[in-house]
Design a protein around this motif. Structure first.
Motif, short mmCIF file in Angstrom:
data_model
loop_
_atom_site.label_atom_id
_atom_site.label_comp_id
_atom_site.label_asym_id
_atom_site.label_seq_id
_atom_site.Cartn_x
_atom_site.Cartn_y
_atom_site.Cartn_z
N THR A 1 41.24 58.64 101.86
CA THR A 1 42.31 59.53 102.26
C THR A 1 42.97 60.16 101.03
N LEU A 2 43.65 61.25 101.23
CA LEU A 2 44.30 61.92 100.11
C LEU A 2 45.31 61.02 99.42
N ASP A 3 46.01 60.19 100.19
CA ASP A 3 47.02 59.35 99.55
C ASP A 3 46.40 58.15 98.83
N GLU A 4 45.08 57.96 98.97
CA GLU A 4 44.40 56.90 98.21
C GLU A 4 43.87 57.39 96.86
N ILE A 5 43.78 58.69 96.67
CA ILE A 5 43.21 59.22 95.43
C ILE A 5 44.02 58.78 94.20
N LEU B 1 30.52 64.97 94.78
CA LEU B 1 29.95 66.18 94.19
C LEU B 1 28.99 66.90 95.11
N ARG B 2 28.14 66.16 95.82
CA ARG B 2 26.98 66.81 96.44
C ARG B 2 27.17 66.99 97.96
N ASP B 3 26.64 68.11 98.45
CA ASP B 3 27.05 68.57 99.78
C ASP B 3 26.35 67.87 100.95
N ASN B 4 25.37 67.01 100.69
CA ASN B 4 24.81 66.29 101.84
C ASN B 4 25.55 64.99 102.10
N ALA B 5 26.57 64.69 101.27
CA ALA B 5 27.40 63.51 101.48
C ALA B 5 28.87 63.84 101.63
N ASN B 6 29.27 65.03 101.22
CA ASN B 6 30.67 65.44 101.24
C ASN B 6 30.87 66.51 102.32
N PHE B 7 31.56 66.11 103.40
CA PHE B 7 31.84 67.03 104.50
C PHE B 7 33.35 67.24 104.67
N ARG B 8 34.10 67.04 103.61
CA ARG B 8 35.55 67.14 103.67
C ARG B 8 35.98 68.59 103.85
N ASP B 9 37.16 68.77 104.45
CA ASP B 9 37.73 70.11 104.61
C ASP B 9 39.08 70.22 103.89
N ASP B 10 39.33 69.28 102.95
CA ASP B 10 40.56 69.34 102.17
C ASP B 10 40.22 69.82 100.76
#
Length: 362
Positions: free
Chosen positions: A143-147, A183-192
């Motif tokens: 989550t964003l608050d975990e970064i 980094l890579r788009d087959n693992a990262n589906f975030r919209d933030d």
């Protein structure tokens, strides 16, 4: 053109040759990720490397799922690490710690909770655990608050590495682990702000490196990337603009060096037909560039330097059975071979029982 055996300045570190020891997971710590005495001998035997990059070392229990791998988040781990750099330095060597968060490449039975990643995904296949291999589990998105907490984990591990006596650190952002999953788009589906565009997907990598550099200094900070081809299920549909942008951001930070793991079609592990991106990265990254993957001869390594695409080469598996690898490469002596069955075993066999060249000859 410089020789493989010429010195090179890697940020604040003066390396006497361009033969680096790549990070090699060996599984000789204890279950609390505390280094053991046998690790002192192992690294000291390899002190003739221009620079040793330590085995991948966990920044937190959340991020370390490999059985018997070491960590750098507790005082006990720091104290147990201290004899390693001290002994390497006494033998004339230099050593940095590679900082590792495995992301989804772990199992809950090892880390004590659900794996985390950029998105809710799972790796195909099985994870190594203390109970044998078990199917990978679906990770939950950070989550964003975990970064901010994650960044502090990297900062603490960096502080601990320096306290243990390491000469610097390397951020592990390759091989399908957490930062590679962002980094890579087959693992990262975030919209933030950490997903979607190239700028967003490199954001966490950049923030981690900036945070690490704020503790160690940019001149004692490096990073490893694996820009071409699939790695442990992680891949990208258009890698060149992604990794060129990442390299440009790293150049702006002013890190000590950038290491690229670049397998080819004939590679022993992770072979790929995806073209190597080091030539394109070379155009935007002005610091020392170190290439890695399946280098086993002087000629191959020297050719990379002669082409101007590499400043140094990191050797991995050849260092397992050849603790004095620079001397063997210089003399043209044959290289000893290791056995896979002892790569991750617990004892001295296949770890500290390989003789140096002079001893072997005698």
């Amino acid at each position: 053109m410089p020789s493989l055996f010429d010195p090179i300045q890697l940020g604040a570190i003066q390396s006497p040759n361009r033969i680096l020891m790549a990070p090699l997971t060996r599984g000789r710590a204890d279950k609390q990720a505390v280094p053991t005495d046998i690790m002192v001998d192992y690294y000291t035997q390899r002190a003739s490397a221009g620079l040793i990059i330590s085995e991948a070392t966990g920044i937190s229990r959340e991020g370390l799922g490999w059985p018997f791998a070491p960590g750098l988040w507790t005082d006990a781990q720091v104290e147990a690490w201290k004899p390693v750099p001290a002994s390497v330095h006494a033998a004339g060597g230099r050593i940095i710690a590679q900082l590792w968060h495995m992301g989804r490449q772990v199992h809950s039975s090892v880390i004590g909770g659900q794996p985390v990643s950029s998105s809710a995904t799972a790796t195909a296949g099985e994870a190594h655990t203390y109970e044998g291999k078990q199917a990978f589990e679906t990770a939950r998105p950070l989550t964003l608050d975990e970064i901010p907490r994650l960044l502090e984990d990297y900062a603490l591990a960096t502080k601990n590495a320096l306290a243990a006596g390491f000469d610097g650190v390397q951020v592990h952002s390759a091989n399908g682990y957490l930062l590679d999953q962002f980094l890579r788009d087959n693992a990262n589906f975030r919209d933030d702000r950490y997903g979607g565009s190239v700028e967003n997907r490199i954001r966490l990598m950049r923030e981690v490196v900036e945070r690490v550099a704020s503790v160690a200094g940019a001149d004692r900070t490096s990073i490893r990337l694996s820009p071409n081809g699939e790695s442990q299920g992680v891949n990208d549909s258009n890698p060149q603009p992604l990794f060129v942008a990442a390299a440009k951001a790293l150049d702006e930070i002013g890190i000590a060096f950038l290491e690229l793991r670049e397998p080819g079609p004939e590679g022993t592990f992770g072979r790929t037909d995806v073209p190597k991106l080091s030539p394109a990265i070379r155009q935007v990254f002005n610091g020392p560039l170190v290439l890695n993957s399946d280098y086993t001869t002087v000629d191959a390594a020297q050719a990379a330097i002669d082409r101007g695409v590499a400043d140094a080469v990191s050797f991995g598996r050849p260092f397992i059975a050849n603790p004095d690898l620079p001397a063997r490469l210089r003399s043209g002596a044959p290289l000893a071979e290791s056995e896979m069955r002892t790569w991750y075993s617990r004892g001295p066999e296949g770890y500290i029982d390989f003789p140096a060249l002079e001893t072997a000859a005698a």
